[in-house]
Motif scaffolding. Sequence first.
Motif, PDB file in Angstrom:
ATOM      1  N   CYS A   1      -2.266   5.695   7.194  1.00  0.00           N
ATOM      2  CA  CYS A   1      -1.783   4.493   7.882  1.00  0.00           C
ATOM      3  C   CYS A   1      -2.948   3.636   8.363  1.00  0.00           C
ATOM      4  N   GLY A   2      -3.971   4.283   8.912  1.00  0.00           N
ATOM      5  CA  GLY A   2      -5.119   3.537   9.403  1.00  0.00           C
ATOM      6  C   GLY A   2      -5.851   2.800   8.300  1.00  0.00           C
ATOM      7  N   ARG A   3      -6.024   3.447   7.155  1.00  0.00           N
ATOM      8  CA  ARG A   3      -6.696   2.784   6.037  1.00  0.00           C
ATOM      9  C   ARG A   3      -5.878   1.614   5.503  1.00  0.00           C
ATOM     10  N   ALA A   4      -4.552   1.791   5.462  1.00  0.00           N
ATOM     11  CA  ALA A   4      -3.705   0.696   4.988  1.00  0.00           C
ATOM     12  C   ALA A   4      -3.755  -0.490   5.943  1.00  0.00           C
TER      13      ALA A   4
ATOM     14  N   HIS B   1       0.861  -1.189   0.000  1.00  0.00           N
ATOM     15  CA  HIS B   1       0.000   0.000   0.000  1.00  0.00           C
ATOM     16  C   HIS B   1       0.894   1.235   0.000  1.00  0.00           C
ATOM     17  N   ARG B   2       1.010   1.870  -1.150  1.00  0.00           N
ATOM     18  CA  ARG B   2       1.894   3.025  -1.264  1.00  0.00           C
ATOM     19  C   ARG B   2       1.437   4.188  -0.393  1.00  0.00           C
ATOM     20  N   SER B   3       0.124   4.390  -0.316  1.00  0.00           N
ATOM     21  CA  SER B   3      -0.369   5.492   0.513  1.00  0.00           C
ATOM     22  C   SER B   3      -0.014   5.251   1.984  1.00  0.00           C
ATOM     23  N   GLY B   4      -0.101   3.992   2.430  1.00  0.00           N
ATOM     24  CA  GLY B   4       0.271   3.683   3.798  1.00  0.00           C
ATOM     25  C   GLY B   4       1.746   3.926   4.070  1.00  0.00           C
ATOM     26  N   LEU B   5       2.606   3.630   3.090  1.00  0.00           N
ATOM     27  CA  LEU B   5       4.038   3.884   3.256  1.00  0.00           C
ATOM     28  C   LEU B   5       4.329   5.375   3.324  1.00  0.00           C
TER      29      LEU B   5
ATOM     30  N   LYS C   1     -11.164  -7.799   2.295  1.00  0.00           N
ATOM     31  CA  LYS C   1     -12.430  -7.656   1.590  1.00  0.00           C
ATOM     32  C   LYS C   1     -12.805  -6.192   1.345  1.00  0.00           C
ATOM     33  N   LEU C   2     -12.167  -5.270   2.115  1.00  0.00           N
ATOM     34  CA  LEU C   2     -12.498  -3.871   1.925  1.00  0.00           C
ATOM     35  C   LEU C   2     -12.045  -3.371   0.568  1.00  0.00           C
ATOM     36  N   GLY C   3     -10.948  -3.921   0.051  1.00  0.00           N
ATOM     37  CA  GLY C   3     -10.477  -3.534  -1.273  1.00  0.00           C
ATOM     38  C   GLY C   3     -10.060  -2.085  -1.379  1.00  0.00           C
ATOM     39  N   VAL C   4      -9.354  -1.596  -0.364  1.00  0.00           N
ATOM     40  CA  VAL C   4      -8.885  -0.219  -0.378  1.00  0.00           C
ATOM     41  C   VAL C   4      -7.852  -0.054  -1.491  1.00  0.00           C
ATOM     42  N   ALA C   5      -7.955   1.069  -2.196  1.00  0.00           N
ATOM     43  CA  ALA C   5      -7.026   1.311  -3.311  1.00  0.00           C
ATOM     44  C   ALA C   5      -5.609   1.487  -2.799  1.00  0.00           C
ATOM     45  N   ARG C   6      -4.677   0.957  -3.542  1.00  0.00           N
ATOM     46  CA  ARG C   6      -3.281   1.036  -3.134  1.00  0.00           C
ATOM     47  C   ARG C   6      -2.601   2.212  -3.835  1.00  0.00           C
TER      48      ARG C   6
END
Length: 311
Positions: free
Chosen positions: A295-298, A40-44, A306-311
């Motif tokens: 970070c929380g979403r990642a 997850h790039r956004s999480g990084l 199953k949430l399928g959050v965009a990476r």
Amino acid sequence: MTTESMPTPTKAETAQTPRSLARARKRRSVARFWREYRGHRSGLWGLAALALIALVALFAPQLVGADSQSVTGAPGGALESPSGEFPLGTDQFGRSVLALLVWGTRVSLTVGLLAAFLCVAIGTVVGIVAGHFHGWYSTVLMRITDWFLVMPTLVLAIALATVMDRSMWTVIIAIGVTTWPTTARLVRAQTLAVESRPYIERARALGGGHGHIMVRHVLPNVMPLVLAQTTLVISSAILTEATLAFLGLSDPTTTSWGGMLQDAREAGAVSAGDWWYLAPPGIAIALVALAFTLCGRAIESVLNPKLGVAR
């Protein structure tokens, strides 16, 4: 299969104790979590931003000096525009806005982390107890939760901060005791799902008491949800702290980003157009809240694919 054909356990396998096996499983779980989180790039990006902000808060005295908050002997003039000496200008007392911004990182992060910890702790305890017990225990707890849930959180926090002493701990308590209902409802729903599984029935049949089931079986299964919820609550707590500080309900002797906005308003920076006094703390609040949210979403996406959050 005969006894002679069965594989003989190796010396390393026979030497392993249940505790060492549990540690090995935890290490594999952490490695698997980090491997999936890195996808997850956004999480990084959020994690890198938080690491940088944490370093700034930790080394604030070395970066800007321990006396940069003092109003006596300030190095600059009142409300000077950005320059080479003061990259973000000065406040009404001649102090560097950049130095105040660095010091405010400490208070804002401390309040956000402690308030989120208090909120999640209360919500986790209430959620597990309400989900485990049935009858009037659960009914009373959930009616209290519903009352806090329908009441405006900011109004309750302002009321608590008004009647208590103006200090950093007052803000932490005011945020923590008014923002736990959402966590409690999430944890209760997860507790009900966990306790419907067969191994909980087996634990009860083997004599497991309420405390054993809640601590040894339910709590480990709701902790991933609690971890993801914590990172999301921190950003909300930082925003609430900034709001309370802007309203003048925090400790006036400490420097926080919300307090800087309040000082800028009182100094007339809005009408005078002194943007360098207003914009930096507002941008800092938004960036920290965004970093914790990413970070929380990642984390939520890794723990619940199953949430399928965009990476």
